[in-house]
Design a protein around this motif. Structure first.
Motif, short mmCIF file in Angstrom:
data_model
loop_
_atom_site.label_atom_id
_atom_site.label_comp_id
_atom_site.label_asym_id
_atom_site.label_seq_id
_atom_site.Cartn_x
_atom_site.Cartn_y
_atom_site.Cartn_z
N VAL A 191 0.86 -1.17 0.00
CA VAL A 191 0.00 0.00 0.00
C VAL A 191 0.90 1.22 0.00
CG1 VAL A 191 -1.82 1.29 1.17
CG2 VAL A 191 -1.80 -1.23 1.27
N ASN A 193 0.79 5.42 -0.65
CA ASN A 193 -0.05 6.61 -0.83
C ASN A 193 -1.53 6.24 -0.94
OD1 ASN A 193 2.26 8.31 -0.85
ND2 ASN A 193 2.57 7.88 -3.03
N GLN A 195 -2.83 3.58 -2.15
CA GLN A 195 -3.13 2.74 -3.31
C GLN A 195 -2.56 1.34 -3.11
OE1 GLN A 195 -1.54 4.09 -7.05
NE2 GLN A 195 -2.88 2.77 -8.27
N LEU A 197 -1.00 -1.91 -4.57
CA LEU A 197 -0.23 -2.25 -5.77
C LEU A 197 0.30 -3.68 -5.65
CD1 LEU A 197 1.84 1.05 -6.14
CD2 LEU A 197 -0.16 0.38 -7.48
N CYS A 218 -10.93 -4.75 -4.01
CA CYS A 218 -10.54 -3.34 -3.96
C CYS A 218 -11.49 -2.49 -4.79
CB CYS A 218 -9.10 -3.16 -4.44
SG CYS A 218 -7.84 -3.70 -3.26
N GLN A 219 -11.84 -3.01 -5.96
CA GLN A 219 -12.77 -2.27 -6.82
C GLN A 219 -14.13 -2.14 -6.13
OE1 GLN A 219 -13.30 -4.04 -10.69
NE2 GLN A 219 -14.22 -2.21 -11.54
N ILE A 223 -11.30 1.05 -3.24
CA ILE A 223 -9.91 1.25 -2.85
C ILE A 223 -9.07 1.29 -4.13
CG2 ILE A 223 -7.92 0.28 -1.63
CD1 ILE A 223 -9.92 -1.15 0.22
N PRO A 224 -8.33 2.36 -4.40
CA PRO A 224 -7.49 2.40 -5.61
C PRO A 224 -6.51 1.22 -5.63
CG PRO A 224 -7.56 4.54 -4.54
CD PRO A 224 -8.19 3.58 -3.58
N ALA A 225 -6.44 0.53 -6.74
CA ALA A 225 -5.58 -0.66 -6.82
C ALA A 225 -5.16 -0.90 -8.25
CB ALA A 225 -6.31 -1.89 -6.28
N GLU A 228 1.66 -3.05 -11.13
CA GLU A 228 2.74 -2.12 -11.46
C GLU A 228 4.08 -2.81 -11.28
OE1 GLU A 228 4.33 1.85 -9.27
OE2 GLU A 228 2.25 1.98 -9.98
#
Length: 277
Positions: A191, A193, A195, A197, A218-219, A223-225, A228
């Protein structure tokens, strides 16, 4: 209590079951497997596990039975052993070898084994896993095998031995480009910021069942996910970290190398959502 396993169409006593010495998983690591959580007598995410297994069978040019046959084998093992809480392992592998290649027309060995009880103690979730970044091995992100759950597990074994020697629970593997790939038996999330990842499949991460479920959750929870390419430096800068697989569920990470993670806000939110659901 007599334990029963499924082997090639039949329930047999676990203590007497045998696989032939020509089995290619034994000889060459040429096989596939799925590890499936059993909760309240039901196999969790069974269809997703079977879908992944059969996709890999197609890639490796195996000739497996139908999804219905595999599903019935799993249910037979659960019923025969009155299994309410535990785990199953479904393994398939060509039964006969001719040198490096399988014997033409070789049938698959199909095996379903099981373990009873909770896979991981509650105390581990309270403490959180401690992890290292493996130095002895790197994940080859260019190998197609990184996308399939095969019985050739020596990379992960070497990494886990390194973690054990360091007094840790898990080892994080980086790939040949220096990007984080996954744990020895788990997918990694951080996690940063706010988000969530996780490493890309293209970086050598196995497309895990729970990995996919976490991204879906998360969606649902807004929750931003996302996926990356992650570096070791990003792990040091993360606010939280957690690991997933079908038996772990969501396991908090307390420490990676010298980096200590004290915040578990999003990790706990995701873990509790899975428990509720």
């Amino acid at each position: 209590m007599t334990d029963y396993i499924f082997l090639n169409g039949t329930l047999v006593m676990a203590r007497t079951a045998r696989i032939g010495v020509t089995d290619r998983s034994y000889l060459l690591g040429d096989g596939l497997f799925e590890t499936i959580l059993v909760k309240d007598g039901e196999p969790v995410y069974l269809q997703e596990h079977l879908r992944r297994l059969l996709t890999s069978c197609t890639y490796l040019q195996y000739q497996p039975p139908t999804k219905d046959v595999l599903c019935e084998a799993v249910q037979e093992v659960i019923a025969a052993n009155s299994l309410t809480t535990g785990s199953l392992r479904l393994t398939v592998s060509p039964g006969e070898s001719q040198g490096l290649l399988p014997k033409e027309g070789s049938a698959l060995n199909i095996l379903v084994t099981f373990r009873r009880g909770e896979p991981y103690a509650a105390e581990l979730y309270e403490r959180g896993f401690r992890a290292i970044i493996a130095q002895s091995i790197r994940r080859n992100e260019y190998s197609p095998l990184s996308h399939h759950k095969t019985t050739n597990f020596l990379d992960s074994i070497l990494a886990r031995k390194e973690a054990q020697a360091a007094g840790c629970d898990e080892a994080i593997l980086v790939n040949t480009s220096g990007h984080v790939a996954e744990g020895s038996v788990s997918n990694l999330f951080i996690v940063q910021n706010g988000q969530v990842l996780t490493p890309r499949v293209e970086d050598g991460a196995l497309p895990g069942i729970m990995r996919h479920k976490v991204l879906e959750l998360c969606q649902t929870l807004s929750i931003p996910a996302g996926e990356e390419s992650l570096t070791a430096q990003q792990l040091e800068q993360a606010e939280e970290a957690f690991l997933t697989n079908s038996l772990l569920g969501v396991m908090p990470v307390a420490q990676i190398q010298s980096t200590v993670f004290k915040d578990r806000t999003i990790t706990d939110q995701l873990a509790k959502s899975f428990i509720v659901n």
